[in-house]
Design an enzyme around this catalytic site. Structure first.
Site, mmCIF file in Angstrom:
data_model
loop_
_atom_site.group_PDB
_atom_site.id
_atom_site.type_symbol
_atom_site.label_atom_id
_atom_site.label_comp_id
_atom_site.label_asym_id
_atom_site.label_seq_id
_atom_site.Cartn_x
_atom_site.Cartn_y
_atom_site.Cartn_z
ATOM 1 N N CYS A 94 -14.938 -3.470 1.237
ATOM 2 C CA CYS A 94 -13.526 -3.779 1.501
ATOM 3 C C CYS A 94 -13.075 -4.909 0.576
ATOM 4 O O CYS A 94 -13.864 -5.506 -0.145
ATOM 5 C CB CYS A 94 -13.341 -4.171 2.964
ATOM 6 S SG CYS A 94 -14.073 -5.761 3.403
ATOM 7 N N CYS A 118 -15.780 -8.733 7.393
ATOM 8 C CA CYS A 118 -15.616 -9.052 8.808
ATOM 9 C C CYS A 118 -15.963 -7.799 9.598
ATOM 10 O O CYS A 118 -16.236 -6.746 9.005
ATOM 11 C CB CYS A 118 -14.185 -9.524 9.092
ATOM 12 S SG CYS A 118 -12.971 -8.190 9.218
ATOM 13 N N ARG A 121 0.854 -1.193 0.000
ATOM 14 C CA ARG A 121 0.000 0.000 0.000
ATOM 15 C C ARG A 121 0.893 1.248 0.000
ATOM 16 O O ARG A 121 1.853 1.340 0.770
ATOM 17 C CB ARG A 121 -0.884 -0.013 1.244
ATOM 18 C CG ARG A 121 -1.822 1.154 1.388
ATOM 19 C CD ARG A 121 -2.592 1.036 2.705
ATOM 20 N NE ARG A 121 -3.402 -0.179 2.736
ATOM 21 C CZ ARG A 121 -3.733 -0.816 3.855
ATOM 22 N NH1 ARG A 121 -3.298 -0.400 5.029
ATOM 23 N NH2 ARG A 121 -4.485 -1.901 3.796
ATOM 24 N N CYS A 172 -7.751 -11.286 1.990
ATOM 25 C CA CYS A 172 -7.683 -10.841 3.380
ATOM 26 C C CYS A 172 -7.815 -12.028 4.322
ATOM 27 O O CYS A 172 -8.798 -12.779 4.271
ATOM 28 C CB CYS A 172 -8.761 -9.809 3.682
ATOM 29 S SG CYS A 172 -8.737 -9.241 5.405
ATOM 30 N N ARG A 210 -1.418 6.198 9.805
ATOM 31 C CA ARG A 210 -1.588 5.679 8.447
ATOM 32 C C ARG A 210 -1.735 6.846 7.463
ATOM 33 O O ARG A 210 -1.480 8.004 7.801
ATOM 34 C CB ARG A 210 -2.810 4.772 8.390
ATOM 35 C CG ARG A 210 -2.755 3.572 9.364
ATOM 36 C CD ARG A 210 -1.835 2.478 8.896
ATOM 37 N NE ARG A 210 -1.886 1.300 9.747
ATOM 38 C CZ ARG A 210 -2.692 0.248 9.583
ATOM 39 N NH1 ARG A 210 -3.579 0.254 8.607
ATOM 40 N NH2 ARG A 210 -2.622 -0.799 10.383
ATOM 41 N N LYS A 245 -2.893 0.918 15.132
ATOM 42 C CA LYS A 245 -2.908 1.881 14.038
ATOM 43 C C LYS A 245 -3.630 3.161 14.447
ATOM 44 O O LYS A 245 -4.458 3.163 15.355
ATOM 45 C CB LYS A 245 -3.592 1.274 12.816
ATOM 46 C CG LYS A 245 -5.041 0.871 13.054
ATOM 47 C CD LYS A 245 -5.596 0.114 11.857
ATOM 48 C CE LYS A 245 -7.001 -0.405 12.140
ATOM 49 N NZ LYS A 245 -7.523 -1.209 11.026
ATOM 50 N N LYS A 276 -5.456 6.731 12.514
ATOM 51 C CA LYS A 276 -5.893 7.315 11.253
ATOM 52 C C LYS A 276 -6.306 8.761 11.458
ATOM 53 O O LYS A 276 -6.933 9.099 12.465
ATOM 54 C CB LYS A 276 -7.059 6.506 10.671
ATOM 55 C CG LYS A 276 -6.703 5.052 10.382
ATOM 56 C CD LYS A 276 -7.895 4.268 9.869
ATOM 57 C CE LYS A 276 -7.517 2.825 9.573
ATOM 58 N NZ LYS A 276 -8.665 2.033 9.065
ATOM 59 N N CYS A 315 -13.231 -2.000 7.611
ATOM 60 C CA CYS A 315 -12.444 -1.346 6.560
ATOM 61 C C CYS A 315 -13.327 -0.735 5.472
ATOM 62 O O CYS A 315 -12.947 0.257 4.857
ATOM 63 C CB CYS A 315 -11.464 -2.343 5.949
ATOM 64 S SG CYS A 315 -10.227 -2.947 7.106
#
Length: 557
Positions: free
Chosen positions: A431, A476, A75, A437, A144, A208, A210, A480
């Site tokens: 997603c 899930c 990414r 994934c 991120r 993470k 954001k 995302c």
């Protein structure tokens, strides 16, 4: 036991990693497996990569006594979502040479490539480097990709917020040079003092983080889903400061009530860019020092805020910044979507927003999207911008080049695809999910297009085909695809099964609520048919589906 004394295994891996190097060089040199060492699978995320495998082929591989077909996703770090035409050509070539060939636009306004074999990792990164691109900190327990309002024609002030996104991204980069040491062949930095990192130290963050920046009246970035949200406050056509919010995040875990989706809480207003940068920095240090490092399911900033309480959290941030937040200023969002088709900004430049279903840029039979975008990049000096709704903007088109670009859009079917897509389809997000994934329980980007096709006749039956209903799907509960913040959200529970959520608002200011649990396609369509029928008959004037379904849920409780 205090979580500070009971650290998760990931915390050990980070602190003992020698500046995120670990044994990555040794893992890459091992030709006997397509995988890398277990600890390195954590560290590689900080370099913008995930180890994955083709889950469609697991059973076949196991039956042949072969290891799983491992590959990697890379990414890019693109604060504000921007590429030049030359860089787009470079990414196109890299995708063809080293990945599946598909370029994926993410919900965080950047690009990722899938299916890269281990032997192609270093050549891929080196090719990105030649194009002045990198994947540093695109994943991992750090800040991120920083997002901001995508389309410059939204506001004459767009440039200011885009530049702020770049400043935040640069400020929050890890100081280790391991990325260049491992992937670009720079000489190993022996003097660790040159890599001292006052922001992340050697622990980095608990999870993470954001950051997003919005320019009202369009909340196209879904700003409140971020750990840190900045809302530009505009007075007399100038940005006079920013409302700062913290604690957003949509991930949860099925069956674990301690986990939940949350929108960011507004801390207050700051009256300068300098203060905004300082506030962002210190919000991160508070999370670094107070975040849960024992249970990673409870380690996002939202849980830190809820544990401390918003007032105590704000006080701690203010103590570190050296100034107090002012009361939040008023702002108003009027929409949360991309402006498809042609728009023009205050400088007279043209922009064409292309509908890219779930961000998948590829050529399929009858629709050579990828080839068309490459032709545009090769033809005129344009730029490319990416949106948080997984779309692409052909940007900064000069008046004299507009007709040429429009002809290419027409020739390759891009114009027709964008114009003919229904409102529901244009407002859909999914997603990646299966097949790559590892966390996915169900399909998302491979399934939602066909589900939308089956929902569209139901909408047409009720005269709702042009209603801007937002629909999102995740494979899930990690969020995302931002399904908890949609009017209609699907969260995968098992293959072919989803929880159906309704009641989110259209502007991104209210999360939705679970309405049906673990249902398949037939029940999904039947349930939506029933809900749309009630909506048409009982909605108030100008009431959106999200607001109606929120009100409807209240009557059931």
């Amino acid at each position: 036991m205090n979580h500070k004394d009971n650290l998760s295994p990931v915390e050990r891996i980070k602190t003992q990693s020698n500046g995120l190097r670990g044994t990555l060089k040794e893992s890459l040199a091992d030709d006997f497996t397509g995988a890398i060492r277990e600890d390195d699978q954590t560290l590689i995320k900080f370099h913008g990569m995930y180890q994955q495998d083709d889950r469609d082929r697991r059973e076949e591989r196991v039956s042949k006594k072969l290891e799983w077909l491992y590959s990697y996703m890379i990414r890019l770090r693109l604060p504000g979502g921007f590429l030049t035409s030359d860089q787009w050509i470079g990414v196109n070539d890299i995708a063809n040479d080293h990945s599946t060939g598909t370029i994926k636009i993410t919900t965080r306004q950047t690009l990722q490539l899938h299916g890269i074999l281990k032997s192609h990792l270093r050549p891929t990164i080196q090719s990105f480097n030649i194009n002045h691109l990198d994947s540093i900190a695109a994943c991992g327990d750090v800040n991120r990709n920083v997002t901001c309002t995508a389309n410059p024609s939204e506001s004459p002030l767009h440039k200011q917020t885009y530049e702020l996104a770049g400043k935040i991204s640069e400020m929050c980069l890890p100081k280790t040079k391991s990325y260049y040491d491992i992937w670009i062949d720079d000489e190993l930095i022996v003097d660790r003092k040159t890599e001292e990192d006052p922001l992340y130290q050697d622990r980095y963050l608990p999870r993470k983080l954001k950051i997003g920046i919005a320019v009202p009246p369009n909340n196209d970035v879904d700003v409140f889903i971020n750990d840190i949200a900045l809302i530009a406050i505009i007075e007399n056509n100038e940005i006079v400061g920013y409302n700062i919010a913290a604690g957003g995040g949509l991930g949860a875990t099925h069956g674990n009530e301690a986990t939940y989706a949350r929108l960011a809480s507004v801390l207050g207003f700051v009256d300068s860019e300098e203060k905004a940068l300082k506030a962002v920095y210190e919000i991160i240090t508070v999370q670094r020092d107070f975040g849960n490092r024992s249970d990673r399911k409870l380690s996002r900033l939202k849980y830190t805020i809820d544990k401390l309480g918003i007032d105590q959290y704000r006080t701690e941030v203010e103590k570190r910044t050296g100034f107090s937040f002012e009361p939040a200023r008023e702002f108003k969002f009027e929409q949360r979507k991309d402006r498809y088709g042609w728009t023009q900004n205050h400088e007279g430049k043209w922009f064409y927003t292309v509908f890219v279903e779930h961000g998948r840029v590829l050529d399929i039979e009858g629709y050579p999207l990828k080839s068309g975008l490459l032709k545009i990049a090769q033809t005129a000096p344009v730029n490319f911008r990416f949106t948080c709704n997984q779309n692409l903007i052909v940007a900064d088109i000069k008046e004299e080049d507009k007709a040429t670009i429009e002809n290419i859009l027409q020739e390759y079917g891009i114009l027709e695809s964008t114009e003919k897509a229904s409102a529901l389809r244009k407002n859909s997000v999914a997603c990646v999910a299966l097949n790559t994934c590892s966390l996915a329980l169900a399909e998302a980007q491979r399934y939602l297009p066909s589900l939308v096709t089956k929902i569209e006749p139901i909408l047409e039956k009720y005269g709702l085909l042009e209603d801007d209903i937002t629909i999102r799907m995740t494979g899930c509960p990690n969020g995302c695809g931002r399904s908890p913040n949609a009017e209609i959200g699907f969260v995968g529970t098992a293959y072919g099964k989803y929880n159906l959520h309704i009641g989110g608002d259209r502007l991104g200011m209210r999360l939705n609520t679970k309405y049906r649990e673990n249902i398949g396609e037939e029940e999904i369509l039947t349930t939506l048919d029933e809900l749309f029928g009630i909506y048409v008959n009982e909605k108030h004037t100008e009431e959106t589906f999200g607001d109606f379904s929120y009100r409807y849920l209240q009557t059931l409780n």
